[in-house]
Design a protein around this motif. Sequence first.
Motif, PDB file in Angstrom:
ATOM      1  N   ASN A  56      -1.485  -0.555   3.511  1.00 29.00           N
ATOM      2  CA  ASN A  56      -1.836   0.179   4.973  1.00 29.00           C
ATOM      3  C   ASN A  56      -2.238  -0.962   5.997  1.00 29.00           C
ATOM      4  OD1 ASN A  56      -1.005   2.617   4.102  1.00 29.00           O
ATOM      5  ND2 ASN A  56      -3.106   3.494   4.056  1.00 29.00           N
ATOM      6  N   CYS A  57      -3.024  -1.744   5.663  1.00 27.77           N
ATOM      7  CA  CYS A  57      -3.639  -3.075   6.340  1.00 27.77           C
ATOM      8  C   CYS A  57      -2.309  -4.171   6.576  1.00 27.77           C
ATOM      9  CB  CYS A  57      -4.719  -3.740   5.799  1.00 27.77           C
ATOM     10  SG  CYS A  57      -6.204  -2.536   5.749  1.00 27.77           S
ATOM     11  N   ASP A  59       0.660  -3.219   6.836  1.00 29.67           N
ATOM     12  CA  ASP A  59       1.651  -2.688   7.638  1.00 29.67           C
ATOM     13  C   ASP A  59       1.283  -2.896   8.959  1.00 29.67           C
ATOM     14  OD1 ASP A  59       3.276  -1.808   5.280  1.00 29.67           O
ATOM     15  OD2 ASP A  59       2.499   0.340   5.487  1.00 29.67           O
ATOM     16  N   ALA A  60      -0.140  -2.805   9.543  1.00 27.53           N
ATOM     17  CA  ALA A  60      -0.360  -3.051  10.851  1.00 27.53           C
ATOM     18  C   ALA A  60      -0.703  -4.528  11.300  1.00 27.53           C
ATOM     19  CB  ALA A  60      -1.746  -2.030  10.985  1.00 27.53           C
ATOM     20  N   THR A  63       1.766  -6.042  13.918  1.00 27.61           N
ATOM     21  CA  THR A  63       1.516  -5.541  15.369  1.00 27.61           C
ATOM     22  C   THR A  63       0.482  -6.004  15.970  1.00 27.61           C
ATOM     23  OG1 THR A  63       2.742  -3.615  14.708  1.00 27.61           O
ATOM     24  CG2 THR A  63       1.293  -3.302  16.581  1.00 27.61           C
ATOM     25  N   ARG A  91     -11.194  -2.773  10.492  1.00 28.35           N
ATOM     26  CA  ARG A  91      -9.996  -2.795   9.524  1.00 28.35           C
ATOM     27  C   ARG A  91     -10.708  -3.007   8.013  1.00 28.35           C
ATOM     28  NH1 ARG A  91      -5.167  -7.024   8.827  1.00 28.35           N
ATOM     29  NH2 ARG A  91      -6.764  -8.248   8.289  1.00 28.35           N
ATOM     30  N   TYR A 109     -10.133   4.012  11.277  1.00 24.77           N
ATOM     31  CA  TYR A 109      -8.821   4.055  11.589  1.00 24.77           C
ATOM     32  C   TYR A 109      -8.549   4.642  13.137  1.00 24.77           C
ATOM     33  CZ  TYR A 109      -4.104   5.889  12.158  1.00 24.77           C
ATOM     34  OH  TYR A 109      -2.917   6.515  12.079  1.00 24.77           O
ATOM     35  N   LYS A 113      -6.979   2.185  15.972  1.00 27.03           N
ATOM     36  CA  LYS A 113      -6.016   2.874  16.892  1.00 27.03           C
ATOM     37  C   LYS A 113      -6.284   2.404  18.635  1.00 27.03           C
ATOM     38  CE  LYS A 113      -4.563   6.652  16.822  1.00 27.03           C
ATOM     39  NZ  LYS A 113      -4.187   8.290  16.544  1.00 27.03           N
ATOM     40  N   ILE A 116      -6.050  -1.249  19.285  1.00 30.49           N
ATOM     41  CA  ILE A 116      -4.552  -1.538  19.440  1.00 30.49           C
ATOM     42  C   ILE A 116      -4.023  -1.319  20.755  1.00 30.49           C
ATOM     43  CG2 ILE A 116      -2.438  -1.281  18.442  1.00 30.49           C
ATOM     44  CD1 ILE A 116      -3.517  -3.438  16.782  1.00 30.49           C
TER      45      ILE A 116
END
Length: 158
Positions: A56-57, A59-60, A63, A91, A109, A113, A116
Amino acid sequence: MDQEVVEHIVLLVIVTLLSVVQNAFFAHKVEEESKSKIVQRAVPSAFERVFNANQNCKDAYPTFLALLWCAGLLCSQAPAAFAGLMYLYVRQKYFVGYMGERSQSIPGYMLGKRLICFLFLMSVAGVLNYYLVFFLGSDFQMYIKTVSNTISPLLLIP
């Protein structure tokens, strides 16, 4: 490399290097858990939890890096670096929370968001300012820096 160029990107480079170290730590935890021989069928194993948190980390991560550098170069380096460091902290909180119960990872999480989104808005403001200067000759860089410097500490409020 020109000293003036370096002073404009040094904070972004530091945050990027810290994020690389954090990724190495996450990968080490996955490797460590994969070597353990404990197998439980009813609940996910420690390896599965660590592997999923790491995935999951990862994947982000692209970005995050793209937004960090865009916001820092086009808008303001200090608030972007602050948001980047905060993102690395949440994170880490997400990763550690995911290794325990998944509900412990939700605060990390949600704050991630928000960070980001802040970096995205800084990037958009920088791009819009660039085109305003290019087409209209109006530069709002100082206003954008003032607003981003003012808003960045507010990101700490839960």
